[in-house]
Scaffold this active site. Structure first.
Site, mmCIF file in Angstrom:
data_model
loop_
_atom_site.group_PDB
_atom_site.id
_atom_site.type_symbol
_atom_site.label_atom_id
_atom_site.label_comp_id
_atom_site.label_asym_id
_atom_site.label_seq_id
_atom_site.Cartn_x
_atom_site.Cartn_y
_atom_site.Cartn_z
ATOM 1 N N ASP A 77 -17.297 6.977 -1.384
ATOM 2 C CA ASP A 77 -16.015 6.846 -0.668
ATOM 3 C C ASP A 77 -15.704 8.220 -0.076
ATOM 4 O OD1 ASP A 77 -13.498 6.045 0.231
ATOM 5 O OD2 ASP A 77 -12.558 6.085 -1.755
ATOM 6 N N GLN B 42 -10.038 -4.115 -3.452
ATOM 7 C CA GLN B 42 -11.369 -3.660 -3.033
ATOM 8 C C GLN B 42 -12.411 -4.011 -4.097
ATOM 9 O OE1 GLN B 42 -12.247 -1.912 -0.036
ATOM 10 N NE2 GLN B 42 -14.248 -2.525 -0.783
ATOM 11 N N CYS C 190 -16.369 1.449 0.591
ATOM 12 C CA CYS C 190 -15.204 0.610 0.871
ATOM 13 C C CYS C 190 -14.805 0.656 2.335
ATOM 14 C CB CYS C 190 -14.033 1.059 0.004
ATOM 15 S SG CYS C 190 -13.649 2.814 0.175
ATOM 16 N N ARG D 116 -13.473 -8.924 1.431
ATOM 17 C CA ARG D 116 -12.053 -8.659 1.192
ATOM 18 C C ARG D 116 -11.240 -9.925 1.483
ATOM 19 N NH1 ARG D 116 -10.172 -3.477 1.318
ATOM 20 N NH2 ARG D 116 -8.319 -4.523 0.513
ATOM 21 N N HIS E 45 -7.336 0.639 -6.447
ATOM 22 C CA HIS E 45 -7.536 -0.225 -5.270
ATOM 23 C C HIS E 45 -8.171 -1.529 -5.768
ATOM 24 C CE1 HIS E 45 -7.778 -1.480 -1.261
ATOM 25 N NE2 HIS E 45 -8.674 -0.657 -0.764
ATOM 26 N N ARG F 151 0.891 -1.185 0.000
ATOM 27 C CA ARG F 151 0.000 0.000 0.000
ATOM 28 C C ARG F 151 0.915 1.217 0.000
ATOM 29 N NH1 ARG F 151 -5.357 1.218 3.489
ATOM 30 N NH2 ARG F 151 -6.065 -0.225 1.895
#
Ligand code: CP
Ligand code: NVA
Length: 320
Positions: free
Chosen positions: A239, A148, A279, A307, A145, A117
């Site tokens: 988001d 996700q 998310c 996830r 991402h 990340r």
């Protein structure tokens, strides 16, 4: 062994060594990953044995930004697939103590893969290019991402059976989560709408790439009108307005994004019983109100659970 979840109806389907983007998958790999996740999820719930392709292997988690869900689910995923994680501190690994390529060349001697990340996507590419034996997974960058998006598509598949012909509207910033969601959903035949303030649209090259992977009649529509974007949608996704690394813009973004808050009035323009997606982490009262995120059609914790299952499937395919 008959009750052991195997890789695939089609054992030829493997994931690439690098998962920087949903677009590193073709639609066969994407569908295979989701199908395998369903099997792994069922096996876990029933405590049945399943594939352990990471037996004897280590995976490094390199996180330059905070994380609850991604770090936890990758840790559990690696362990449940038989492997072990190491978590070198970010300031040691990615903080300029040595070059990123030297870091990669060290890690390559010890671990089989890295889950990263970070900020610019180019940092992931630098690690992968310096250490070609490493399998590399994008656990969120400024641009994408993809992990996700796998969980989001599994969640929608569970709810609807298929995304084909469904309308999914992302409302807010045309950010990393929006890009990856749109890439994956359009590959599965969804109608994707992205409703953003002017100046916060998906980058033009991202929109072009998404249109290039359209399948099964899927479409991409971009608008600067939240109501128009949400009208008749089967799912509404939002988001945070300021992503990690954009904290200094938080106050100015609150003003610009206020008309894009997902509240009961905006959800009223969507289809009856439209799903709400996020998310997480959510900034309640900003991009979404409590009444929406806590409503019966909110699937945010299903996304969070998934996830784990989708990342297990991804790793199982990468290390098959
Ligand atoms: N959704 C998500 O990636 O959560 P974390 O930032 O907590 O990992
Ligand atoms: N767009 C958000 C997603 C967090 C999971 C960010 O990058 O901070």
């Amino acid at each position: 062994m008959s009750n052991v979840v195997r890789l695939a109806k089609n054992t030829a389907v493997r994931a690439p060594n690098r998962f920087f983007s949903v677009l590193d998958f073709d639609h066969v790999q994407l569908e295979e990953c989701l199908a395998l996740a369903v099997s792994l999820k069922a096996a876990r719930a029933a405590r049945r044995p399943h594939v352990r392709p990471l037996e004897g292997l280590h995976i490094a988690l390199l996180f330059e930004k905070p994380s609850l869900r991604t770090r936890s689910t990758f840790t559990i995923a690696v362990r449940e697939l038989g492997g072990e994680v190491i978590e070198p501190p970010a300031e040691v690994v990615l903080g300029g103590r040595e070059t990123i390529s030297d870091v990669a060349k060290n890690l390559e001697r010890w671990v089989a893969g890295v889950v990263i990340r970070t900020f610019a996507q180019s940092r992931i590419e630098a690690i992968a290019n310096a250490a070609p034996r490493l399998k590399v997974v994008n656990a969120l960058t400024d641009e994408e991402h993809p992990c996700q998006a796998l969980a989001d598509c599994l969640t929608l598949t569970e709810k609807w059976g298929s995304l084909r012909g469904r309308t999914i509207t992302f409302v807010g910033d045309g950010n990393n989560v929006a890009a990856s969601l749109a890439q994956a959903a359009i590959m599965l035949g969804a109608h994707v709408r992205v409703a953003t303030p002017v100046g916060f649209e998906l980058p033009a090259h991202v929109s072009a790439a998404i249109r290039g992977v359209t399948r099964l009649g899927g479409t991409l529509v971009e608008t600067n009108d939240a109501v128009e974007g949400v009208r008749g949608a089967d799912a509404v996704y939002t988001d945070v307005w300021a992503s990690m690394g954009q904290e200094s813009e938080t106050d100015t973004r609150k003003t610009v994004f206020a008309p894009f808050q997902v509240n009961a009035a905006l959800m009223g323009h969507a289809a009856p019983d439209a799903l709400f997606m996020h998310c997480l982490p959510a900034h309640r009262g900003d991009e979404v109100t409590d009444e929406v995120i806590d409503s019966p059609t909110s699937v945010v914790f299903d996304q969070s659970e998934n996830r784990l299952h989708t990342q297990k499937a991804l790793l199982a395919m990468m290390f098959a």
